[in-house]
Motif scaffolding. Structure first.
Motif, PDB file in Angstrom:
ATOM      1  N   VAL A 100      26.518  36.939  18.868  1.00  0.00           N
ATOM      2  CA  VAL A 100      27.248  37.590  19.967  1.00  0.00           C
ATOM      3  C   VAL A 100      26.273  38.117  21.016  1.00  0.00           C
ATOM      4  O   VAL A 100      26.464  37.911  22.222  1.00  0.00           O
ATOM      5  CB  VAL A 100      28.162  38.715  19.431  1.00  0.00           C
ATOM      6  CG1 VAL A 100      28.745  39.540  20.568  1.00  0.00           C
ATOM      7  CG2 VAL A 100      29.276  38.127  18.574  1.00  0.00           C
ATOM      8  N   GLY A 101      25.203  38.770  20.561  1.00  0.00           N
ATOM      9  CA  GLY A 101      24.216  39.298  21.502  1.00  0.00           C
ATOM     10  C   GLY A 101      23.535  38.203  22.302  1.00  0.00           C
ATOM     11  O   GLY A 101      23.319  38.342  23.508  1.00  0.00           O
ATOM     12  N   GLY A 102      23.204  37.097  21.624  1.00  0.00           N
ATOM     13  CA  GLY A 102      22.568  35.982  22.318  1.00  0.00           C
ATOM     14  C   GLY A 102      23.452  35.388  23.394  1.00  0.00           C
ATOM     15  O   GLY A 102      23.005  35.091  24.505  1.00  0.00           O
ATOM     16  N   ARG A 103      24.730  35.241  23.082  1.00  0.00           N
ATOM     17  CA  ARG A 103      25.655  34.663  24.067  1.00  0.00           C
ATOM     18  C   ARG A 103      25.933  35.641  25.217  1.00  0.00           C
ATOM     19  O   ARG A 103      25.937  35.262  26.389  1.00  0.00           O
ATOM     20  CB  ARG A 103      26.968  34.253  23.393  1.00  0.00           C
ATOM     21  CG  ARG A 103      27.975  33.652  24.328  1.00  0.00           C
ATOM     22  CD  ARG A 103      27.452  32.384  24.963  1.00  0.00           C
ATOM     23  NE  ARG A 103      28.397  31.925  25.979  1.00  0.00           N
ATOM     24  CZ  ARG A 103      28.165  30.972  26.833  1.00  0.00           C
ATOM     25  NH1 ARG A 103      27.020  30.326  26.794  1.00  0.00           N
ATOM     26  NH2 ARG A 103      29.055  30.628  27.717  1.00  0.00           N
ATOM     27  N   VAL A 104      26.182  36.898  24.873  1.00  0.00           N
ATOM     28  CA  VAL A 104      26.445  37.904  25.910  1.00  0.00           C
ATOM     29  C   VAL A 104      25.201  38.077  26.785  1.00  0.00           C
ATOM     30  O   VAL A 104      25.303  38.143  28.017  1.00  0.00           O
ATOM     31  CB  VAL A 104      26.882  39.246  25.284  1.00  0.00           C
ATOM     32  CG1 VAL A 104      26.887  40.362  26.311  1.00  0.00           C
ATOM     33  CG2 VAL A 104      28.258  39.107  24.648  1.00  0.00           C
ATOM     34  N   GLY A 105      24.029  38.110  26.166  1.00  0.00           N
ATOM     35  CA  GLY A 105      22.797  38.238  26.929  1.00  0.00           C
ATOM     36  C   GLY A 105      22.594  37.074  27.882  1.00  0.00           C
ATOM     37  O   GLY A 105      22.250  37.268  29.050  1.00  0.00           O
ATOM     38  N   TYR A 106      22.820  35.852  27.402  1.00  0.00           N
ATOM     39  CA  TYR A 106      22.672  34.674  28.267  1.00  0.00           C
ATOM     40  C   TYR A 106      23.643  34.762  29.442  1.00  0.00           C
ATOM     41  O   TYR A 106      23.267  34.529  30.589  1.00  0.00           O
ATOM     42  CB  TYR A 106      22.930  33.396  27.470  1.00  0.00           C
ATOM     43  CG  TYR A 106      22.946  32.157  28.324  1.00  0.00           C
ATOM     44  CD1 TYR A 106      21.756  31.580  28.732  1.00  0.00           C
ATOM     45  CD2 TYR A 106      24.143  31.594  28.748  1.00  0.00           C
ATOM     46  CE1 TYR A 106      21.748  30.443  29.531  1.00  0.00           C
ATOM     47  CE2 TYR A 106      24.150  30.460  29.544  1.00  0.00           C
ATOM     48  CZ  TYR A 106      22.954  29.888  29.931  1.00  0.00           C
ATOM     49  OH  TYR A 106      22.957  28.774  30.734  1.00  0.00           O
ATOM     50  N   THR A 107      24.874  35.105  29.140  1.00  0.00           N
ATOM     51  CA  THR A 107      25.899  35.167  30.187  1.00  0.00           C
ATOM     52  C   THR A 107      25.565  36.243  31.219  1.00  0.00           C
ATOM     53  O   THR A 107      25.628  35.984  32.419  1.00  0.00           O
ATOM     54  CB  THR A 107      27.286  35.435  29.570  1.00  0.00           C
ATOM     55  OG1 THR A 107      27.571  34.399  28.627  1.00  0.00           O
ATOM     56  CG2 THR A 107      28.370  35.465  30.621  1.00  0.00           C
ATOM     57  N   PHE A 156      17.187  34.942  23.872  1.00  0.00           N
ATOM     58  CA  PHE A 156      16.464  35.665  22.830  1.00  0.00           C
ATOM     59  C   PHE A 156      16.670  37.166  22.963  1.00  0.00           C
ATOM     60  O   PHE A 156      16.981  37.858  21.995  1.00  0.00           O
ATOM     61  CB  PHE A 156      14.964  35.348  22.890  1.00  0.00           C
ATOM     62  CG  PHE A 156      14.149  36.335  22.119  1.00  0.00           C
ATOM     63  CD1 PHE A 156      14.092  36.258  20.742  1.00  0.00           C
ATOM     64  CD2 PHE A 156      13.473  37.354  22.763  1.00  0.00           C
ATOM     65  CE1 PHE A 156      13.363  37.196  20.026  1.00  0.00           C
ATOM     66  CE2 PHE A 156      12.743  38.290  22.055  1.00  0.00           C
ATOM     67  CZ  PHE A 156      12.685  38.205  20.670  1.00  0.00           C
ATOM     68  N   HIS A 157      16.486  37.686  24.183  1.00  0.00           N
ATOM     69  CA  HIS A 157      16.551  39.136  24.350  1.00  0.00           C
ATOM     70  C   HIS A 157      17.962  39.665  24.105  1.00  0.00           C
ATOM     71  O   HIS A 157      18.119  40.770  23.613  1.00  0.00           O
ATOM     72  CB  HIS A 157      15.998  39.583  25.706  1.00  0.00           C
ATOM     73  CG  HIS A 157      16.265  38.644  26.826  1.00  0.00           C
ATOM     74  ND1 HIS A 157      15.603  37.450  26.964  1.00  0.00           N
ATOM     75  CD2 HIS A 157      17.129  38.714  27.842  1.00  0.00           C
ATOM     76  CE1 HIS A 157      16.062  36.834  28.041  1.00  0.00           C
ATOM     77  NE2 HIS A 157      16.977  37.579  28.583  1.00  0.00           N
ATOM     78  N   GLY A 158      18.989  38.868  24.420  1.00  0.00           N
ATOM     79  CA  GLY A 158      20.350  39.277  24.078  1.00  0.00           C
ATOM     80  C   GLY A 158      20.543  39.308  22.574  1.00  0.00           C
ATOM     81  O   GLY A 158      21.164  40.226  22.025  1.00  0.00           O
ATOM     82  N   GLY A 159      20.002  38.289  21.884  1.00  0.00           N
ATOM     83  CA  GLY A 159      20.084  38.258  20.425  1.00  0.00           C
ATOM     84  C   GLY A 159      19.353  39.427  19.794  1.00  0.00           C
ATOM     85  O   GLY A 159      19.828  40.033  18.833  1.00  0.00           O
ATOM     86  N   ALA A 165      23.486  45.754  15.655  1.00  0.00           N
ATOM     87  CA  ALA A 165      24.066  45.519  14.336  1.00  0.00           C
ATOM     88  C   ALA A 165      23.368  46.350  13.266  1.00  0.00           C
ATOM     89  O   ALA A 165      24.022  46.922  12.385  1.00  0.00           O
ATOM     90  CB  ALA A 165      23.988  44.029  13.991  1.00  0.00           C
ATOM     91  N   MET A 166      22.046  46.442  13.350  1.00  0.00           N
ATOM     92  CA  MET A 166      21.299  47.257  12.390  1.00  0.00           C
ATOM     93  C   MET A 166      21.686  48.735  12.508  1.00  0.00           C
ATOM     94  O   MET A 166      21.873  49.426  11.501  1.00  0.00           O
ATOM     95  CB  MET A 166      19.794  47.094  12.613  1.00  0.00           C
ATOM     96  CG  MET A 166      19.237  45.771  12.187  1.00  0.00           C
ATOM     97  SD  MET A 166      17.521  45.505  12.692  1.00  0.00           S
ATOM     98  CE  MET A 166      16.710  47.001  12.211  1.00  0.00           C
TER      99      MET A 166
END
Length: 141
Positions: free
Chosen positions: A70-77, A102-105, A112-113
């Motif tokens: 989710v982070g990778g996709r949201v970050g890319y977008t 990468f930075h979104g992920g 998540a952590m």
């Protein structure tokens, strides 16, 4: 005049192969390899660390998978395709067009952590200490 050939990157097709309308991509294979390694190594860590059970690690791994995807996709977008998102917010869900960052992920995994630590009443640093050895091979892939 000097040649600029050394600035040319090889033209590698991002698609390994296709099955019907489904494309299997190198980046997806890298994610799969990273997730497999994290599972394997994390399960080994649970055998040596009395503070973590296999079930607790499995839960943490699930949260991490969701965070990175989710982070990778949201970050890319947001970082690279924000104009598309503003004009069509559903662009976020156009996963068939590809796009992960990468930075979104990284931000997604950190979130998540944090959420996992809070829900399971652990310190963020305790969760981070367990996750840290899983990260280098994921970055390698």
């Amino acid at each position: 005049m000097p040649s600029n050939d050394y600035w040319q990157f090889p033209a590698i097709d991002p698609v390994i192969f296709s099955i019907g309308f489904v494309d299997i991509r190198w980046y997806g294979l890298a994610y799969l390899a990273a997730f497999a390694f994290a599972y394997f190594w994390g399960m080994r860590q649970t055998e040596k660390d009395p503070n973590w059970s296999k079930e607790q690690f499995s839960d943490l791994l699930f949260w991490g998978f969701i965070g990175v995807i989710v982070g990778g996709r949201v970050g890319y977008t947001f970082f690279y395709q924000f104009e598309h998102f503003v004009s069509n917010p559903l662009y976020l869900f156009y996963i068939h067009e590809g796009g992960m960052s990468f930075h979104g992920g990284l931000l997604g995994v950190i979130a998540a952590m944090y959420l996992y630590a809070r829900k399971k009443q652990r310190s963020f640093l305790q969760v981070g200490d367990f996750v840290a050895p899983l990260v280098p091979m994921g970055l390698f892939f």
